[in-house]
Design an enzyme around this catalytic site. Structure first.
Site, PDB file in Angstrom:
ATOM      1  CE  LYS A  67      -3.651   2.700   0.614  1.00 40.72           C
ATOM      2  NZ  LYS A  67      -4.312   2.886  -0.607  1.00 40.72           N
ATOM      3  N   GLY A  68       0.335   2.469  -0.758  1.00 36.15           N
ATOM      4  CA  GLY A  68       1.277   3.541  -0.907  1.00 36.15           C
ATOM      5  C   GLY A  68       1.351   4.090   0.484  1.00 36.15           C
ATOM      6  CG  ASN A  91     -10.197   3.544  -4.543  1.00 32.65           C
ATOM      7  OD1 ASN A  91      -9.493   4.137  -3.602  1.00 32.65           O
ATOM      8  ND2 ASN A  91      -9.544   3.166  -5.771  1.00 32.65           N
ATOM      9  CB  CYS A 153      -0.037  11.981  -4.973  1.00 33.77           C
ATOM     10  SG  CYS A 153      -0.437  12.399  -3.536  1.00 33.77           S
ATOM     11  CE  LYS A 188      -0.391   2.110  -9.934  1.00 28.35           C
ATOM     12  NZ  LYS A 188      -0.951   1.383  -8.855  1.00 28.35           N
ATOM     13  CB  VAL A 214      -3.591   3.155 -15.973  1.00 29.79           C
ATOM     14  CG1 VAL A 214      -3.272   3.320 -17.549  1.00 29.79           C
ATOM     15  CG2 VAL A 214      -4.527   2.271 -16.021  1.00 29.79           C
ATOM     16  CG  ASN A 215      -3.005   5.143  -9.769  1.00 21.36           C
ATOM     17  OD1 ASN A 215      -4.128   4.761  -9.030  1.00 21.36           O
ATOM     18  ND2 ASN A 215      -1.991   5.478  -9.164  1.00 21.36           N
ATOM     19  CB  THR A 216      -8.180   4.533 -10.274  1.00 22.35           C
ATOM     20  OG1 THR A 216      -7.573   5.635  -9.384  1.00 22.35           O
ATOM     21  CG2 THR A 216      -7.913   3.181  -9.434  1.00 22.35           C
TER      22      THR A 216
HETATM   23  C1  FMN Z   1      -8.874   0.497  -3.261  1.00 21.95           C
HETATM   24  C2  FMN Z   1      -7.801   0.780  -3.860  1.00 21.95           C
HETATM   25  C3  FMN Z   1      -6.542   1.250  -3.478  1.00 21.95           C
HETATM   26  C4  FMN Z   1      -5.607   1.529  -4.249  1.00 21.95           C
HETATM   27  N1  FMN Z   1      -4.567   2.371  -3.473  1.00 21.95           N
HETATM   28  C5  FMN Z   1      -3.264   2.465  -4.396  1.00 21.95           C
HETATM   29  C6  FMN Z   1      -2.147   3.255  -3.631  1.00 21.95           C
HETATM   30  O1  FMN Z   1      -2.163   3.196  -2.536  1.00 21.95           O
HETATM   31  N2  FMN Z   1      -1.096   3.431  -4.510  1.00 21.95           N
HETATM   32  C7  FMN Z   1      -1.409   3.405  -6.003  1.00 21.95           C
HETATM   33  O2  FMN Z   1      -0.367   3.462  -6.801  1.00 21.95           O
HETATM   34  N3  FMN Z   1      -2.384   2.802  -6.598  1.00 21.95           N
HETATM   35  C8  FMN Z   1      -3.455   2.544  -5.891  1.00 21.95           C
HETATM   36  N4  FMN Z   1      -4.430   1.947  -6.433  1.00 21.95           N
HETATM   37  C9  FMN Z   1      -4.610   1.537  -7.743  1.00 21.95           C
HETATM   38  C10 FMN Z   1      -4.260   0.071  -7.982  1.00 21.95           C
HETATM   39  O3  FMN Z   1      -2.823  -0.080  -7.758  1.00 21.95           O
HETATM   40  C11 FMN Z   1      -4.353  -0.080  -9.673  1.00 21.95           C
HETATM   41  O4  FMN Z   1      -3.205   0.798 -10.542  1.00 21.95           O
HETATM   42  C12 FMN Z   1      -5.821   0.221 -10.141  1.00 21.95           C
HETATM   43  O5  FMN Z   1      -6.555  -0.214  -9.385  1.00 21.95           O
HETATM   44  C13 FMN Z   1      -6.079  -0.285 -11.538  1.00 21.95           C
HETATM   45  O6  FMN Z   1      -5.902  -1.706 -11.600  1.00 21.95           O
HETATM   46  P1  FMN Z   1      -7.061  -2.864 -11.331  1.00 21.95           P
HETATM   47  O7  FMN Z   1      -8.066  -2.360 -12.525  1.00 21.95           O
HETATM   48  O8  FMN Z   1      -6.365  -4.411 -11.573  1.00 21.95           O
HETATM   49  O9  FMN Z   1      -7.541  -2.581 -10.175  1.00 21.95           O
HETATM   50  C14 FMN Z   1      -5.490   1.413  -5.739  1.00 21.95           C
HETATM   51  C15 FMN Z   1      -6.691   0.880  -6.229  1.00 21.95           C
HETATM   52  C16 FMN Z   1      -7.771   0.496  -5.426  1.00 21.95           C
HETATM   53  C17 FMN Z   1      -8.981  -0.174  -5.927  1.00 21.95           C
END
Ligand code: FMN
Length: 327
Positions: A67-68, A91, A153, A188, A214-216
């Site tokens: 976790k970050g 989220n 961020c 990332k 990608v991130n979200t």
């Molecule tokens: C609940 C949740 C918390 C996340 N926390 C972080 C984080 O702390 N740092 C980060 O770089 N990405 C975070 N992400 C993004 C994920 O690592 C990932 O990049 C994103 O969800 C896309 O992948 P997925 O479709 O397989 O979930 C988070 C995603 C979710 C769903």
């Protein structure tokens, strides 16, 4: 190992062997780190790794990202902060985490007791100094394979615009962290940008050893009955199968733009998904949302990916990277 070739008898009692299966090399190399296979758990979906020890054979995974971590502990946003959408999840956890000091004192010793695992520390800050401070502190911790810099961020010193959405700001933070990091640096990327190649190149030019994406995606949901947002923060990050095709396109674009390795992320849940990301140019992949509906998903994915490779007579999984054929 699952690759043993067994002899079998046919009707006449004659001893025959099946056609020999090729030996399978599932290993990949990202930023100088050898992973036993390309499947990693993504940050935010796998706690600090230790929580999964009883349900997942952690050393079966290529690795996982914790976790970050921020300089100070963060409580995150108030609930509701998770909402399931069609084929996806929203989220707005708000980067809740124990803070880098507690990670080093309480989580890292537990991780270092587990044999043969690879883990990356995901890092974020609200200013360049904060990113630098977290990495400086992590440099003293043992066993961490690499840093993954979450640049999605907001930079509170620059009006809250995200580090990852401005190539110049991205270049500055990555160069500053690269100077002090004693481990490989993976950047990332945020998908909430106009041009992925531009930010991917900025990360590479600043010295990133690899990029992950990608991130979200920034998104939202509204309750039609109450007329209120489904998430207390109003907007939230969309993840899961819903984002896979967009993530795949972005990984393909990024891989063409840079020479450093690319880690693909976004809606991955099946072996075929993994193969698609590798063909698009990824060297490894990360799996996030699927861990929420099946905590064993990453390990199952390693098994099904091996099976897929054997069925398709792949000898080296790394040969799939960039193998997309465009007529
Ligand atoms: C609940 C949740 C918390 C996340 N926390 C972080 C984080 O702390 N740092 C980060 O770089 N990405 C975070 N992400 C993004 C994920 O690592 C990932 O990049 C994103 O969800 C896309 O992948 P997925 O479709 O397989 O979930 C988070 C995603 C979710 C769903």
């Amino acid at each position: 190992m699952p690759y043993a070739v067994k002899e079998r008898r046919i009707d006449g009692g004659q001893l025959v062997s099946p056609a020999p299966k090729p030996a399978l090399d599932m290993s990949v190399n990202v930023a100088g780190i050898t992973l036993k296979n390309p499947v990693m758990a993504a940050s935010g979906s796998f706690g600090y790794g230790v929580e999964f020890e009883d349900v997942v054979t952690l050393d079966r995974l290529g690795g996982f990202v914790v976790k970050g971590l921020s300089r100070e502990p963060m409580a995150g946003n108030p609930p509701p902060r998770l909402f399931e959408t069609a084929a996806g999840m929203l989220n707005a956890i708000g980067l809740q985490n124990v803070g880098v000091r507690a990670f080093l004192e309480e989580k890292l010793p537990l991780l270092n007791n587990i044999k043969n695992i690879v883990f990356f520390c995901n890092v974020f800050g609200h200013s360049q100094e904060e990113y630098e401070d977290v990495v400086r502190m992590l440099n003293d911790g043992a066993g961490i394979a690499a840093y993954e810099l979450n640049v999605s961020c907001p930079n509170t010193k620059c009006g809250g615009i995200s580090f990852g959405s401005d190539p110049k700001m991205l270049f500055d933070v990555v160069s500053a962290v690269k100077k002090i990091a004693t481990r490989p640096l993976i950047v990332k990327l945020s998908p909430n940008v106009t041009s992925i190649p531009e930010v991917a190149r900025a990360a590479e030019e600043a010295g990133a050893d690899a990029i992950s994406l990608v991130n979200t995606f920034v998104a939202m949901a509204i309750d039609a009955e109450t007329r209120k947002p489904r998430i207390s923060n109003v907007t939230a990050g969309l993840s899961g199968p819903a984002i896979k095709p967009i993530a795949l396109r972005m990984v393909w674009e990024a891989a063409k733009a840079v020479k450093i390795p690319v880690i693909g992320i976004g809606g991955i849940s099946t072996a075929e998904d993994v193969v698609e990301f590798l063909l698009a140019g990824a060297t490894a992949i990360e799996v996030g949302t699927v861990n929420f509906w099946d905590p064993c998903a990453c390990e199952t994915l390693v098994d099904s990916l091996e099976k897929w490779c054997l069925e398709h007579r792949i000898e080296k999984i790394s040969d799939l990277t960039g193998g997309l054929t465009i007529e």
